[in-house]
Design a protein around this motif. Structure first.
Motif, short mmCIF file in Angstrom:
data_model
loop_
_atom_site.label_atom_id
_atom_site.label_comp_id
_atom_site.label_asym_id
_atom_site.label_seq_id
_atom_site.Cartn_x
_atom_site.Cartn_y
_atom_site.Cartn_z
N GLN A 187 0.84 -1.20 0.00
CA GLN A 187 0.00 0.00 0.00
C GLN A 187 0.88 1.25 0.00
OE1 GLN A 187 -3.66 0.15 -0.02
NE2 GLN A 187 -2.92 2.09 -0.78
N GLU A 188 1.94 1.23 0.78
CA GLU A 188 2.86 2.38 0.81
C GLU A 188 3.51 2.59 -0.55
OE1 GLU A 188 3.62 4.71 3.14
OE2 GLU A 188 2.21 3.90 4.59
N PHE A 189 3.88 1.49 -1.22
CA PHE A 189 4.46 1.61 -2.56
C PHE A 189 3.47 2.33 -3.48
CE2 PHE A 189 5.23 0.28 -6.90
CZ PHE A 189 6.62 0.43 -7.02
N SER A 190 2.21 1.92 -3.42
CA SER A 190 1.18 2.55 -4.23
C SER A 190 1.01 4.02 -3.85
CB SER A 190 -0.15 1.80 -4.07
OG SER A 190 -1.12 2.32 -4.93
N ASN A 191 0.97 4.30 -2.57
CA ASN A 191 0.80 5.67 -2.09
C ASN A 191 1.90 6.60 -2.59
OD1 ASN A 191 -1.38 4.70 -0.63
ND2 ASN A 191 -0.36 4.85 1.36
N HIS A 192 3.15 6.11 -2.56
CA HIS A 192 4.29 6.97 -2.90
C HIS A 192 4.60 7.02 -4.39
CE1 HIS A 192 5.30 7.95 1.18
NE2 HIS A 192 5.38 6.67 1.52
N LEU A 194 2.51 5.42 -7.20
CA LEU A 194 1.46 5.26 -8.20
C LEU A 194 0.33 6.28 -8.06
CD1 LEU A 194 1.29 1.36 -8.12
CD2 LEU A 194 2.65 2.83 -9.63
N ASP A 195 -0.17 6.46 -6.86
CA ASP A 195 -1.30 7.35 -6.63
C ASP A 195 -1.01 8.81 -7.00
OD1 ASP A 195 -2.56 5.08 -5.71
OD2 ASP A 195 -2.45 5.64 -3.60
N PRO A 196 0.21 9.34 -6.77
CA PRO A 196 0.45 10.75 -7.08
C PRO A 196 0.18 11.13 -8.53
CG PRO A 196 2.19 9.93 -5.67
CD PRO A 196 1.37 8.73 -6.08
N ASP A 197 0.28 10.15 -9.46
CA ASP A 197 0.01 10.44 -10.87
C ASP A 197 -1.39 10.98 -11.11
OD1 ASP A 197 2.52 9.51 -11.52
OD2 ASP A 197 1.83 7.60 -12.34
N VAL A 198 -2.34 10.56 -10.28
CA VAL A 198 -3.74 10.94 -10.49
C VAL A 198 -4.32 11.69 -9.30
CG1 VAL A 198 -4.22 9.13 -12.19
CG2 VAL A 198 -4.52 8.65 -9.76
N ALA A 199 -3.47 12.17 -8.42
CA ALA A 199 -3.93 12.82 -7.19
C ALA A 199 -4.78 14.06 -7.46
CB ALA A 199 -2.75 13.18 -6.30
N GLY A 248 8.50 -8.83 -9.16
CA GLY A 248 7.39 -9.17 -10.06
C GLY A 248 6.06 -8.75 -9.48
N PHE A 249 5.92 -8.86 -8.17
CA PHE A 249 4.67 -8.41 -7.53
C PHE A 249 4.56 -6.89 -7.56
CE2 PHE A 249 3.93 -12.69 -6.30
CZ PHE A 249 2.59 -12.76 -6.00
N LEU A 250 5.69 -6.19 -7.46
CA LEU A 250 5.65 -4.73 -7.60
C LEU A 250 5.22 -4.36 -9.01
CD1 LEU A 250 8.87 -3.64 -5.66
CD2 LEU A 250 6.49 -3.44 -4.91
N ALA A 251 5.73 -5.09 -10.00
CA ALA A 251 5.34 -4.83 -11.39
C ALA A 251 3.85 -5.12 -11.58
CB ALA A 251 6.17 -5.68 -12.34
N THR A 252 3.36 -6.18 -10.98
CA THR A 252 1.93 -6.50 -11.07
C THR A 252 1.09 -5.41 -10.43
OG1 THR A 252 2.35 -8.87 -11.14
CG2 THR A 252 0.15 -8.18 -10.41
N LEU A 253 1.53 -4.89 -9.30
CA LEU A 253 0.83 -3.80 -8.66
C LEU A 253 0.74 -2.60 -9.61
CD1 LEU A 253 -0.52 -2.33 -6.30
CD2 LEU A 253 1.77 -1.96 -5.34
N CYS A 254 1.83 -2.29 -10.29
CA CYS A 254 1.83 -1.19 -11.26
C CYS A 254 0.84 -1.47 -12.40
CB CYS A 254 3.22 -0.98 -11.83
SG CYS A 254 4.44 -0.42 -10.62
N LEU A 314 -6.90 14.29 -9.78
CA LEU A 314 -8.16 13.87 -10.41
C LEU A 314 -9.09 13.12 -9.47
CD1 LEU A 314 -6.63 12.63 -13.76
CD2 LEU A 314 -7.67 14.86 -13.29
N THR A 315 -8.55 12.55 -8.40
CA THR A 315 -9.37 11.77 -7.47
C THR A 315 -8.68 11.69 -6.11
OG1 THR A 315 -10.54 9.67 -7.15
CG2 THR A 315 -8.33 9.54 -8.08
N ASP A 316 -9.49 11.40 -5.11
CA ASP A 316 -8.94 11.10 -3.79
C ASP A 316 -9.36 9.70 -3.36
OD1 ASP A 316 -11.60 11.56 -3.36
OD2 ASP A 316 -11.33 12.96 -1.70
N LYS A 317 -9.91 8.96 -4.31
CA LYS A 317 -10.37 7.59 -4.04
C LYS A 317 -9.42 6.60 -4.71
CE LYS A 317 -15.09 9.11 -3.64
NZ LYS A 317 -16.30 9.38 -4.36
N PHE A 318 -8.30 6.38 -4.06
CA PHE A 318 -7.28 5.49 -4.59
C PHE A 318 -7.59 4.05 -4.19
CE2 PHE A 318 -5.25 9.59 -3.61
CZ PHE A 318 -4.96 9.97 -4.91
N PRO A 319 -7.12 3.09 -4.99
CA PRO A 319 -7.40 1.69 -4.66
C PRO A 319 -6.65 1.25 -3.40
CG PRO A 319 -6.00 1.83 -6.60
CD PRO A 319 -6.38 3.23 -6.23
#
Length: 179
Positions: A48-53, A55-60, A111-117, A62-67
């Protein structure tokens, strides 16, 4: 967790995922059956932290409802999937059984980090569709470069085209499972 702290955690996890996520074999005290123990909290929090730092900033804007990112045991029809984006629940589910089987390998971990992306990209596709359906063309346009749509193009992308891309990909994945 601050991004700099997360970078240090990432280095620790890359060095030894098995130790970092506290993965170990044990015997169940009542049944005597072999089982794999791990820190579910640490696994979910890290990804979740990986996503927060990252992935999520790319669309911050446009939304505040991140997965929400969750490791879970996948249903029978998804047993071979490494991960899956659930649009209804706005969750990215990662296959804990697959992760645990390959946990000694930094290659499996990355590979799991890549899948998350990859699954986060599905989130962006759905966000794009939602923005288009809501008539928020200007906001949807900001996502186009992230989706491989040329901003210089004079042709707009319809909701139907995006939905077809998503269903085509799903049918390809289903075909791959059947082979």
């Amino acid at each position: 967790m601050e991004k700099e702290q997360f970078k240090r955690e990432l280095q620790l996890a890359l060095k030894d995922p098995k130790q970092y996520f506290e993965i170990r074999k044990s015997k169940h005290p009542l049944t005597g059956q072999n089982e794999t123990l791990y820190s579910k909290y640490k696994l979910n929090k890290f990804f979740q932290e990986f996503s927060n730092h990252y992935l999520d900033p790319d669309v911050a804007e446009l939304t505040d409802k991140f997965p929400i990112v969750k490791f879970k045991h996948m249903e029978d029809h998804d047993k071979r999937a490494v991960g899956k984006y659930n649009h209804k629940e706005n969750e990215i589910n990662l296959n804990v059984d697959m992760f645990l089987k390959g946990s000694i390998s930094s290659t499996v971990f990355t590979g799991f980090l890549a899948t998350l992306c990859h699954e986060h990209q599905h989130f962006k596709q759905n966000l794009y569709i939602d923005l288009k359906k809501a008539g928020k063309e200007d906001q949807a346009k900001k996502l186009e470069p992230m989706l491989g749509i040329s901003p210089e193009s004079t042709y707009g992308v319809s909701i139907e085209e995006i939905e077809k891309m998503d269903s085509w990909e799903g049918s390809q994945l289903n075909t791959a499972k059947e082979i």
